[in-house]
Design an enzyme around this catalytic site. Structure first.
Site, PDB file in Angstrom:
ATOM      1  N   GLU A   7      -5.054 -12.068   7.615  1.00  0.00           N
ATOM      2  CA  GLU A   7      -5.934 -10.892   7.591  1.00  0.00           C
ATOM      3  C   GLU A   7      -7.314 -11.173   7.003  1.00  0.00           C
ATOM      4  O   GLU A   7      -8.062 -10.242   6.701  1.00  0.00           O
ATOM      5  CB  GLU A   7      -5.256  -9.750   6.818  1.00  0.00           C
ATOM      6  CG  GLU A   7      -4.589 -10.174   5.525  1.00  0.00           C
ATOM      7  CD  GLU A   7      -3.660  -9.114   4.949  1.00  0.00           C
ATOM      8  OE1 GLU A   7      -3.759  -7.931   5.333  1.00  0.00           O
ATOM      9  OE2 GLU A   7      -2.850  -9.459   4.087  1.00  0.00           O
ATOM     10  N   ASP A  10      -7.556  -5.060   7.675  1.00  0.00           N
ATOM     11  CA  ASP A  10      -8.236  -6.040   6.834  1.00  0.00           C
ATOM     12  C   ASP A  10      -8.913  -7.118   7.673  1.00  0.00           C
ATOM     13  O   ASP A  10     -10.009  -7.573   7.338  1.00  0.00           O
ATOM     14  CB  ASP A  10      -7.254  -6.686   5.848  1.00  0.00           C
ATOM     15  CG  ASP A  10      -7.024  -5.822   4.620  1.00  0.00           C
ATOM     16  OD1 ASP A  10      -8.011  -5.389   4.013  1.00  0.00           O
ATOM     17  OD2 ASP A  10      -5.857  -5.579   4.281  1.00  0.00           O
ATOM     18  N   ARG A  64       7.582  -5.400   3.066  1.00  0.00           N
ATOM     19  CA  ARG A  64       6.296  -6.026   2.768  1.00  0.00           C
ATOM     20  C   ARG A  64       6.105  -5.975   1.253  1.00  0.00           C
ATOM     21  O   ARG A  64       6.069  -4.908   0.658  1.00  0.00           O
ATOM     22  CB  ARG A  64       5.124  -5.335   3.456  1.00  0.00           C
ATOM     23  CG  ARG A  64       3.794  -6.032   3.079  1.00  0.00           C
ATOM     24  CD  ARG A  64       2.633  -5.636   3.935  1.00  0.00           C
ATOM     25  NE  ARG A  64       2.105  -4.321   3.609  1.00  0.00           N
ATOM     26  CZ  ARG A  64       0.924  -3.867   4.031  1.00  0.00           C
ATOM     27  NH1 ARG A  64       0.156  -4.644   4.795  1.00  0.00           N
ATOM     28  NH2 ARG A  64       0.517  -2.655   3.728  1.00  0.00           N
ATOM     29  N   HIS A 116       0.815  -1.214   0.000  1.00  0.00           N
ATOM     30  CA  HIS A 116       0.000   0.000   0.000  1.00  0.00           C
ATOM     31  C   HIS A 116       0.848   1.263   0.000  1.00  0.00           C
ATOM     32  O   HIS A 116       0.331   2.346  -0.288  1.00  0.00           O
ATOM     33  CB  HIS A 116      -0.936   0.012   1.207  1.00  0.00           C
ATOM     34  CG  HIS A 116      -1.984  -1.056   1.169  1.00  0.00           C
ATOM     35  ND1 HIS A 116      -2.872  -1.186   0.135  1.00  0.00           N
ATOM     36  CD2 HIS A 116      -2.275  -2.050   2.045  1.00  0.00           C
ATOM     37  CE1 HIS A 116      -3.684  -2.211   0.362  1.00  0.00           C
ATOM     38  NE2 HIS A 116      -3.330  -2.760   1.509  1.00  0.00           N
TER      39      HIS A 116
END
Length: 253
Positions: A148, A174, A68, A43
Site C-alpha cells: 500500500e 493508502d 487483519r 482501522h
C-alpha cells in the site's frame, strides 16, 4: 476445503469485512452470502477479545475467518492463528525485512518461528497428540502482506520472494495516496490500474496469491479479472446503511 485450498485451486472468494466488534454483528455478517469473514484490528474496532470470540462464531457457521492485524503486531498474527484464523493480513509491509518478520510469526519451523500453542480444539488441530495441524498449518494458513506504499511496490519482488509469504493484499486507499504523492485518496483512480495489474501479475508469476480490498462491487468487478481472487468487499457499517436505504427506497417507490 480450506480457504487456502480454494484460492489455490483458482476460485475467487469474496469476504465480508467486519469492523464492528459486537458478537451479534459478527454472527449476522457470517450468516450472509460472503465466502469468508475478515475481522479488522487495524482501522476497525476489533481487539484481541473480540477476535477470540468472533473467530469462534465464524468457525461455528462454517466460514473461514481472516484477521487483519494492527501495523507491526506480528505477535498478534500468531495469536490470531492460535484462535482459529485461516489467514492473516498484515498492513504496511514495506520491505523484505517487514515481510520476513511477518512470515516468521506465521509459520512453524523450519519456515518460521511460530510458537506451538493450539487453542481451539475444533479449529483443525486433529486428534490430541497427533501432528495433523503441525504437518498442515504452514500450507493451510495464509500470510498476506499488504502492499500500500511506493516503498512496498518497489520492494515487491523481494517481498514475494520471502519464504512463508503466501500472497499480497492491496489496500487501494493508502496506495492511491502514495501513488498520487499525497494529493488524493481515490481507489477508483485510473492511474492505479497499471501498478495494481503489475502487483497481481508478479504474484501469479511466482505462484502466490493476490487479494484486494474493494470499496464497492464495481471496484471488485474491475480488479477480479486482473488476477485478484481474494476480495474483501466494503464493510459491515456500509452493509447496514445500504440495506436500510434499499428498504426505504423500495417503500417510497
Amino acid at each position: 476445503m480450506s480457504l487456502a485450498s480454494r484460492l489455490r485451486s483458482g476460485e475467487t472468494l469474496l469476504s465480508a469485512w467486519s469492523a464492528l466488534p459486537e458478537p451479534l454483528t459478527i454472527e449476522a455478517v457470517a450468516r450472509t452470502a460472503f465466502d469468508a469473514v475478515t475481522l479488522d484490528m487495524q482501522h476497525g474496532g476489533h481487539d484481541e477479545q473480540s477476535v477470540l470470540y468472533g473467530l469462534g462464531l465464524i468457525l461455528a457457521l462454517g466460514k473461514p475467518p481472516v484477521v487483519r492485524i494492527p501495523v507491526g503486531r506480528f505477535d498478534m498474527a500468531s495469536r490470531a492463528l492460535d484462535f482459529g484464523a485461516e489467514a492473516v493480513i498484515a498492513p504496511m509491509i514495506n520491505s523484505v525485512e517487514d515481510a520476513e518478520r511477518f512470515a516468521a510469526a506465521m509459520k512453524y519451523p523450519p519456515v518460521g518461528e511460530r510458537s506451538w500453542g493450539p487453542f481451539r480444539s475444533n479449529a483443525g488441530y486433529g486428534e490430541r497428540g497427533s501432528n495433523d495441524y503441525l504437518t498442515n498449518a504452514n500450507r493451510e494458513t495464509l500470510a498476506f502482506a499488504m502492499i500500500e506504499t511506493r516503498a512496498a511496490f518497489e520492494a515487491l519482488d523481494g517481498i514475494l520472494g520471502v519464504r512463508g509469504i503466501d500472497g499480497v493484499f492491496v489496500g487501494p486507499g493508502d496506495f492511491s495516496i502514495a501513488w498520487s504523492n499525497g494529493r488524493e485518496s481515490n481507489p477508483a483512480s485510473d492511474a492505479l490500474v497499471e501498478p495494481l495489474t503489475e502487483i497481481a501479475r508478479k504474484a501469479s508469476a511466482v505462484g502466490k496469491l493476490a487479494g484486494i480490498y474493494a470499496p464497492n462491487p464495481d471496484f471488485a468487478r474491475r480488479y477480479n479479472p486482473l488476477g485478484y481472487r481474494f476480495i474483501t468487499v466494503s464493510h459491515d457499517t456500509s452493509y447496514i446503511q445500504l440495506g436500510a436505504k434499499a428498504l426505504v427506497d423500495a417503500i417510497k417507490a
